[in-house]
Design a protein around this motif. Structure first.
Motif, PDB file in Angstrom:
ATOM      1  N   GLY A 197       0.587   4.406  13.260  1.00 26.47           N
ATOM      2  CA  GLY A 197       1.297   4.123  12.014  1.00 26.47           C
ATOM      3  C   GLY A 197       0.793   4.967  10.864  1.00 26.47           C
ATOM      4  N   ILE A 198      -0.532   5.100  10.754  1.00 28.85           N
ATOM      5  CA  ILE A 198      -1.116   5.935   9.695  1.00 28.85           C
ATOM      6  C   ILE A 198      -0.652   7.378   9.850  1.00 28.85           C
ATOM      7  N   ALA A 199      -0.766   7.913  11.057  1.00 31.33           N
ATOM      8  CA  ALA A 199      -0.367   9.303  11.304  1.00 31.33           C
ATOM      9  C   ALA A 199       1.116   9.511  11.013  1.00 31.33           C
ATOM     10  N   PHE A 200       1.923   8.537  11.418  1.00 31.64           N
ATOM     11  CA  PHE A 200       3.374   8.610  11.245  1.00 31.64           C
ATOM     12  C   PHE A 200       3.730   8.697   9.752  1.00 31.64           C
ATOM     13  N   LEU A 201       3.102   7.853   8.928  1.00 29.67           N
ATOM     14  CA  LEU A 201       3.433   7.838   7.500  1.00 29.67           C
ATOM     15  C   LEU A 201       2.802   9.001   6.748  1.00 29.67           C
ATOM     16  N   ARG A 202       1.605   9.409   7.135  1.00 28.89           N
ATOM     17  CA  ARG A 202       0.991  10.567   6.461  1.00 28.89           C
ATOM     18  C   ARG A 202       1.831  11.815   6.678  1.00 28.89           C
ATOM     19  N   ALA A 203       2.441  11.933   7.850  1.00 30.26           N
ATOM     20  CA  ALA A 203       3.305  13.084   8.145  1.00 30.26           C
ATOM     21  C   ALA A 203       4.558  13.066   7.274  1.00 30.26           C
ATOM     22  N   ARG A 204       4.847  11.927   6.655  1.00 27.18           N
ATOM     23  CA  ARG A 204       6.024  11.790   5.794  1.00 27.18           C
ATOM     24  C   ARG A 204       5.653  11.667   4.321  1.00 27.18           C
ATOM     25  N   GLY A 205       4.452  12.105   3.977  1.00 23.53           N
ATOM     26  CA  GLY A 205       4.064  12.196   2.569  1.00 23.53           C
ATOM     27  C   GLY A 205       3.501  10.937   1.958  1.00 23.53           C
ATOM     28  N   TYR A 206       3.114   9.955   2.786  1.00 19.84           N
ATOM     29  CA  TYR A 206       2.537   8.714   2.268  1.00 19.84           C
ATOM     30  C   TYR A 206       1.026   8.868   2.065  1.00 19.84           C
ATOM     31  N   THR A 207       0.519   8.310   0.981  1.00 21.90           N
ATOM     32  CA  THR A 207      -0.922   8.231   0.736  1.00 21.90           C
ATOM     33  C   THR A 207      -1.435   6.910   1.302  1.00 21.90           C
ATOM     34  N   VAL A 208      -2.478   6.978   2.119  1.00 19.61           N
ATOM     35  CA  VAL A 208      -2.985   5.782   2.785  1.00 19.61           C
ATOM     36  C   VAL A 208      -3.935   5.020   1.862  1.00 19.61           C
ATOM     37  N   LEU A 209      -3.731   3.712   1.760  1.00 21.40           N
ATOM     38  CA  LEU A 209      -4.603   2.831   0.979  1.00 21.40           C
ATOM     39  C   LEU A 209      -5.088   1.690   1.854  1.00 21.40           C
ATOM     40  N   GLN A 210      -6.394   1.439   1.820  1.00 21.93           N
ATOM     41  CA  GLN A 210      -6.926   0.212   2.422  1.00 21.93           C
ATOM     42  C   GLN A 210      -7.392  -0.656   1.251  1.00 21.93           C
ATOM     43  N   PRO A 211      -6.649  -1.730   0.940  1.00 20.65           N
ATOM     44  CA  PRO A 211      -6.892  -2.486  -0.297  1.00 20.65           C
ATOM     45  C   PRO A 211      -7.966  -3.549  -0.137  1.00 20.65           C
ATOM     46  N   PRO A 212      -8.380  -4.175  -1.246  1.00 20.74           N
ATOM     47  CA  PRO A 212      -9.228  -5.374  -1.141  1.00 20.74           C
ATOM     48  C   PRO A 212      -8.453  -6.468  -0.404  1.00 20.74           C
ATOM     49  N   TYR A 213      -9.180  -7.280   0.352  1.00 20.29           N
ATOM     50  CA  TYR A 213      -8.538  -8.356   1.100  1.00 20.29           C
ATOM     51  C   TYR A 213      -8.491  -9.657   0.305  1.00 20.29           C
ATOM     52  N   MET A 214      -9.112  -9.669  -0.881  1.00 21.56           N
ATOM     53  CA  MET A 214      -9.069 -10.832  -1.764  1.00 21.56           C
ATOM     54  C   MET A 214      -8.554 -10.398  -3.135  1.00 21.56           C
ATOM     55  N   MET A 215      -7.818 -11.302  -3.786  1.00 25.18           N
ATOM     56  CA  MET A 215      -7.301 -11.015  -5.127  1.00 25.18           C
ATOM     57  C   MET A 215      -7.632 -12.153  -6.080  1.00 25.18           C
ATOM     58  N   LYS A 216      -7.849 -11.791  -7.346  1.00 33.22           N
ATOM     59  CA  LYS A 216      -8.072 -12.803  -8.375  1.00 33.22           C
ATOM     60  C   LYS A 216      -6.797 -13.620  -8.562  1.00 33.22           C
TER      61      LYS A 216
END
Length: 457
Positions: free
Chosen positions: A187-206
């Motif tokens: 999935g990462i490779a597929f989207l990066r090939a289409r110009g997407y920037t990969v983000l791994q976000p925080p798993y908790m939110m205020k």
């Protein structure tokens, strides 16, 4: 922070409250709430005018007092009047504040304006509209379900998982882990090939940030609350939530748009509203991995509509590459969440289950979330009535657990499961997963019956 512009409710200011009423009707949501907002907003506006008038009166009296004091004339009555007007201002400002809070609270219950192309209904089973189909669904005769298949290839341990984590708990094991990581990395490779920037976000939110991107009922039915450090936080149900807030408070140049992000995260969901659904296997669980598409475009409806089509087509290309037959459906108006004006789902064919099941949800939320997050774009020109906010869209690319389920059912053979060619490099070269143990006995779920097909376009 209002999800809909209050000016849209003000007919006297060029707004169109009938448009909101019609959208509420399509959502099968309370229409009278629109009129309550208009009435309370009018009260707020009258109070605002009254406060301005009282302050002008007080200023005039204060000038009179100053003049009389210079002339050593008595002015006790005027001083008392200043205090009286001040008391009136305090009372009016309190009423104004309460009216504003009431309006904001009601506004948060109003959904985004439903797109005219959305089928109007509350019945998803009967009235979801098939937009297009792809592939040839495999005949289910004699085929096994994903729960049994994942067990046979030695891919997971449900009983050990439930002993540790409770209902819907599981351990992925060996080839189950490989499949999970393969879908993430493909999935990462597929989207990066289409110009997407990969983000791994925080798993908790205020809590205050989560409140800007999640509906009230999600807090009860979906979100896990985490304590311990003095501030309540919530585990994310999707990377869409933190990515919504990634540009919080920013003002973007339109020439920098669109922005395409690929969110990679573990997701946590209580599934409180899904009691009894998909009770075995890893199709519906409390913890899973997901590769998400997220896009930010300029605040123009035609542009965001075009982006929604691009995002669902990207998901289609992904599942075509895997060889999963599917159909794309437009979800009925009564099933839309508040933020979405239109939602397209991609459902792949599960031959062992004998039905189409959802793998992708693609929503155009226009400026509903960006208003809450104060993410604007463009330059406010002289004479512009309102600020311009970006439009935000989200779409699943791959919820890995569900993708594993579909792969197992689609590529099963009498003695194991084939790996689709495109996934082989991400499986360390493995092309086939042989059965390593006997099948399970609990292979017929309570909700086995196939869902009725969606209505064709």
């Amino acid at each position: 922070k209002m999800p809909l512009d209050i000016n849209l409710f003000r007919a006297h200011a060029g707004g169109n409250p009938d448009l909101i009423r019609e959208s509420q009707r399509k959502r099968f949501a309370p229409v009278e709430l629109v009129d309550q907002i208009i009435a309370t907003d009018e009260k707020w506006r009258l109070l605002t005018g009254s406060i301005d008038d009282l302050k002008k009166q007080r200023n005039l009296v204060q000038k009179d007092v100053a003049t009389k004091k210079k002339s050593n004339e008595p002015c006790d009555d005027l001083v008392a009047k200043i205090k009286s007007i001040g008391d009136e201002i305090i009372a009016a400002e309190l009423a104004q504040k309460n009216a504003k809070a009431e309006v904001d609270s009601m506004l948060n219950k109003i959904g985004n304006l439903v797109d005219p192309s959305v089928p109007v209904s509350q019945d998803e089973d009967k009235d979801n509209l098939v937009v297009r189909t792809w592939g040839n669904p495999r005949d289910p005769a004699g085929l096994l379900n994903h729960h049994d298949l994942l067990w046979r290839v030695g891919g997971y341990e449900p009983e050990r998982g439930s002993q540790v984590a409770g209902h819907r708990g599981y351990f992925l094991k060996d080839v189950g882990v490989l499949l999970n990581q393969a879908f993430i990395n493909y999935g990462i490779a597929f989207l990066r090939a289409r110009g997407y920037t990969v983000l791994q976000p925080p798993y908790m939110m205020k809590k205050d940030v989560m409140a800007g991107v999640a509906q009230l009922e999600q807090f009860d039915e979906e979100l896990y609350k985490v304590g311990g450090d003095g501030d309540d936080k919530y585990l994310i149900a999707t990377s869409e939530q933190p990515i919504c807030a990634y540009h919080m408070g920013e003002w973007m140049e339109e020439k920098a748009l669109p922005l395409r992000y690929s969110g990679i995260s573990t997701c946590f969901r209580k599934e409180a509203g899904s009691h009894g659904k998909d009770t075995w296997g890893i199709f519906r669980v409390h913890q899973f991995e997901k590769v998400e598409q997220f896009a930010i475009v300029e605040g123009d409806l035609a542009v965001s509509q075009q982006m929604q089509e691009e995002m669902i087509r990207t998901a289609e290309e992904f599942y075509q590459s895997l060889g999963f037959p599917y159909h794309v459906i437009s979800i009925v108006s009564g099933a839309l969440n508040n933020a979405a004006i239109k939602k397209l789902d991609l459902e792949t064919w599960f031959p062992g289950y004998n039905s189409y099941r959802e793998l992708v949800s693609c929503s155009n939320c226009t400026d509903y979330q960006s208003r809450s997050m104060e993410i604007r774009c463009g330059i406010k020109k002289l004479g512009d009535r309102e600020k311009k906010y970006v439009h935000m869209l989200n779409a699943t690319l791959c919820a890995t657990g569900r993708a594993i389920c579909c792969l197992l059912e689609t590529y099963q053979e009498p003695d194991g499961v084939r790996i689709p060619e495109v996934l082989v490099p991400f499986m360390g070269g493995l092309t086939f997963l042989p059965f390593v143990r006997d099948g399970r006995t609990d292979t017929t779920p309570k909700d086995k019956a196939a869902a009725p097909p969606a209505k064709p376009a």
